[in-house]
Design an enzyme around this catalytic site. Structure first.
Site, PDB file in Angstrom:
ATOM      1  N   GLY A   1       0.774  -1.238   0.000  1.00 57.12           N
ATOM      2  CA  GLY A   1       0.000   0.000   0.000  1.00 57.12           C
ATOM      3  C   GLY A   1       0.801   1.282   0.000  1.00 57.12           C
TER       4      GLY A   1
ATOM      5  N   CYS B   1      -7.340  -1.246 -30.892  1.00 56.09           N
ATOM      6  CA  CYS B   1      -8.629  -0.720 -31.352  1.00 56.09           C
ATOM      7  C   CYS B   1      -9.490  -0.427 -30.131  1.00 56.09           C
ATOM      8  CB  CYS B   1      -9.301  -1.736 -32.258  1.00 56.09           C
ATOM      9  SG  CYS B   1      -8.268  -2.178 -33.647  1.00 56.09           S
ATOM     10  N   GLU B   2      -8.997   0.450 -29.309  1.00 55.28           N
ATOM     11  CA  GLU B   2      -9.637   0.839 -28.046  1.00 55.28           C
ATOM     12  C   GLU B   2      -9.216   2.277 -27.821  1.00 55.28           C
ATOM     13  OE1 GLU B   2     -11.376   0.117 -25.419  1.00 55.28           O
ATOM     14  OE2 GLU B   2     -11.906  -1.953 -25.877  1.00 55.28           O
TER      15      GLU B   2
ATOM     16  N   GLY C   1       4.999  -4.085  -2.774  1.00 55.42           N
ATOM     17  CA  GLY C   1       5.335  -4.390  -4.160  1.00 55.42           C
ATOM     18  C   GLY C   1       5.742  -3.102  -4.856  1.00 55.42           C
ATOM     19  N   ARG C   2       4.739  -2.227  -5.020  1.00 56.05           N
ATOM     20  CA  ARG C   2       4.937  -0.970  -5.743  1.00 56.05           C
ATOM     21  C   ARG C   2       6.112  -0.146  -5.190  1.00 56.05           C
ATOM     22  NH1 ARG C   2       0.586   1.175  -8.208  1.00 56.05           N
ATOM     23  NH2 ARG C   2      -0.682   0.031  -6.720  1.00 56.05           N
TER      24      ARG C   2
ATOM     25  N   GLU D   1       4.504  -6.397   3.002  1.00 58.18           N
ATOM     26  CA  GLU D   1       4.326  -7.094   1.715  1.00 58.18           C
ATOM     27  C   GLU D   1       4.291  -6.058   0.624  1.00 58.18           C
ATOM     28  OE1 GLU D   1       0.391  -8.744   2.127  1.00 58.18           O
ATOM     29  OE2 GLU D   1       1.103 -10.598   2.991  1.00 58.18           O
TER      30      GLU D   1
ATOM     31  N   TYR E   1      -6.942   2.722 -14.965  1.00 56.21           N
ATOM     32  CA  TYR E   1      -7.237   3.631 -13.845  1.00 56.21           C
ATOM     33  C   TYR E   1      -7.124   5.101 -14.234  1.00 56.21           C
ATOM     34  CZ  TYR E   1      -5.421  -0.535 -11.305  1.00 56.21           C
ATOM     35  OH  TYR E   1      -5.156  -1.786 -10.846  1.00 56.21           O
TER      36      TYR E   1
ATOM     37  N   ARG F   1      -2.064   0.411 -16.729  1.00 56.29           N
ATOM     38  CA  ARG F   1      -2.524   1.336 -15.691  1.00 56.29           C
ATOM     39  C   ARG F   1      -3.194   2.599 -16.233  1.00 56.29           C
ATOM     40  NH1 ARG F   1       0.090   3.538 -12.262  1.00 56.29           N
ATOM     41  NH2 ARG F   1      -1.217   3.139 -10.465  1.00 56.29           N
TER      42      ARG F   1
HETATM   43  C1  PLP Z   1      -1.221  -6.302  -4.125  1.00 53.75           C
HETATM   44  C2  PLP Z   1      -0.916  -6.750  -2.751  1.00 53.75           C
HETATM   45  C3  PLP Z   1       0.253  -6.319  -2.113  1.00 53.75           C
HETATM   46  C4  PLP Z   1       1.206  -5.333  -2.724  1.00 53.75           C
HETATM   47  O1  PLP Z   1       0.607  -4.097  -2.912  1.00 53.75           O
HETATM   48  P1  PLP Z   1       1.469  -2.823  -3.363  1.00 53.75           P
HETATM   49  O2  PLP Z   1       0.445  -1.768  -3.596  1.00 53.75           O
HETATM   50  O3  PLP Z   1       2.209  -3.208  -4.592  1.00 53.75           O
HETATM   51  O4  PLP Z   1       2.391  -2.502  -2.243  1.00 53.75           O
HETATM   52  C5  PLP Z   1       0.524  -6.834  -0.864  1.00 53.75           C
HETATM   53  N1  PLP Z   1      -0.303  -7.726  -0.249  1.00 53.75           N
HETATM   54  C6  PLP Z   1      -1.442  -8.145  -0.833  1.00 53.75           C
HETATM   55  C7  PLP Z   1      -2.288  -9.123  -0.121  1.00 53.75           C
HETATM   56  C8  PLP Z   1      -1.787  -7.664  -2.093  1.00 53.75           C
HETATM   57  O5  PLP Z   1      -2.934  -8.077  -2.655  1.00 53.75           O
END
Ligand code: PLP
Length: 416
Positions: A229, A339-340, A272-273, A270, A312, A308
């Protein structure tokens, strides 16, 4: 805005070997970023980042992250298989899934990973499909709106994830009766936020709830999972997240709530981004320029390579290589060939005068970029490259060929 890790000349020599479009990831940037995160939480013994595999599911990247000390956060069968393939298994893997199929729980159990249960009914389902492990995590959904001060940050009441507070109590007791001995608590309430007070507020909620659950049931809580998040500044004027501030504020909450309770909690994330997002770039060549009711720049990438903006309306910054210092005298829509009509990387974007042949770099594609790709219009997925600290590029995924696209079709034995 972060400066690019390559020059136009470097990029042209990479393009000479690997044709556009492709995503390229900056290894040195990713490594330094993980280090900053780990240092910011080093006060917590046992802190661990479990990288959200879905953000950038590449074995080379996963191995690199594992070597820097990260675990893997998986949420599907193939993500578990990817983690296992690069030698990451057991408690080095967090399995945070929802609406989980039986075969995914079975593989998670076989691998002995940390399982994060999304729902109370998944206790019986897991018991029947792999068994209840000694250590288990529960996903919390407090419902309602998630506020920071007076600002609505998220809407957990509308989210499909997690269990209610009452279900947590019931779930912990049931899991203890079924043999679980150690517990973790998880919640993911706001996505892609650059508000540095999100993690501390989430930590406060999870710390309090873990202490309550411990006092109520006697369950031994050993970790709290703050999930993902944390956002990144996609726009040039947005501020970067201050991870040191975040680490310190979470520490204050820990000392206020957890320390007096006598619990000893490891903190897991956890992300990612935050980890890889800013360190990926989609490199694409301008192939057409069109002037009708608006001015269009047509490139050789499309929304299949980066969804993205189409999905979004997300902003991704664009650099026209070699024209970084030129005035932004033109306003263009930068488009792909689907074609969008939503296949636009940018709408009404001020850019320097741009011509066919120019190389464009689309920023911040290192997370949820390639991995959200698809094959609409029969478009093929691009290659992925790793920019090594010495400035050379390593191909970590080849581009798809038409044969890959056709591989699953029944051709009635007719030749193509
Ligand atoms: C997508 C997701 C993440 C990673 O989210 P980011 O926005 O990339 O930090 C972590 N945990 C769960 C359960 C997710 O679905």
């Amino acid at each position: 805005m972060r400066s690019l890790p390559f020059t136009k000349d470097m990029l042209e020599s990479i393009v000479a070997k690997y044709p556009t479009p492709f995503h390229i990831y900056d290894e040195a940037g990713i490594r330094a970023n993980v280090k900053r995160l780990q240092e910011s939480f080093s006060w917590n013994e046992g802190f661990r980042e479990y990288f959200a595999v879905k953000a950038l599911p590449s074995p080379v990247i996963l191995r690199l992250l594992f070597e820097t000390g990260c675990g893997m956060d998986c949420s599907s069968l193939t993500e578990l298989m990817l983690a296992r393939a690069v030698g990451v298994t057991g408690h080095d893997v967090m399995f945070s899934s929802n609406d989980t199929p039986a075969n995914e729980f079975q593989l998670a159990s076989e691998m002995g990973v940390l399982i994060n249960l999304d729902d109370i009914t998944h206790i019986d389902f897991l018991a029947a499909n792999g068994g209840i492990p000694k250590t288990v995590c529960l996903r919390f959904n407090p419902g309602g709106e998630f506020l920071l001060g007076n600002t609505i940050m998220g809407n957990p009441g509308e989210a499909k994830y997690g269990m209610t507070r009452e279900q947590l109590s019931e779930g912990v007791k049931k899991l203890m009766a079924l043999g679980a001995e150690e517990f973790g608590l998880h919640a993911f309430l706001v996505s892609n936020t650059t508000d540095d007070d999100y993690y501390p507020a989430l930590a406060r909620k999870l710390f309090k709830t873990a202490v309550e659950l411990h006092e109520e049931t006697g369950a031994r809580f050993t970790f709290v999972n703050l999930s993902g998040g944390i956002g990144i500044p996609y726009r040039p004027y947005e501020k970067e997240t201050d991870i040191r501030y975040i680490g310190n504020e979470v520490k204050r909450e820990y000392e206020r709530i957890v320390t007096p309770s006598g619990l000893n909690l490891r903190i897991f994330t956890e992300l990612g981004r935050y980890i890889t997002g800013p360190f990926g770039y989609l490199v694409t060549r301008v192939i057409h320029k069109k002037e009708t009711h608006k001015k269009y720049i047509g490139v050789d990438a499309c929304a299949c390579n980066l969804m993205r903006p189409a999905m979004y309306g997300a902003y991704h910054h664009i650099t026209v290589m070699g024209k970084e210092q030129d005035p932004l005298t033109n306003v263009y829509d930068v488009v792909g060939s689907l074609c969008e009509n939503n296949d636009k990387f940018a709408v009404d974007r001020p850019l320097p005068r741009t011509e066919p042949g120019d190389l464009l770099v689309i920023h911040d594609t290192g997370a949820h970029g390639f991995s959200m790709g698809y094959n609409y219009n029969g478009k093929l997925r691009s290659a992925e490259l790793l920019l090594k600290p010495d400035g050379t590029a390593q191909m970590i995924r080849r581009a798809e060929t038409p044969q890959d696209y056709f591989a699953t079709l029944d051709f009635l034995n007719l030749p193509l």
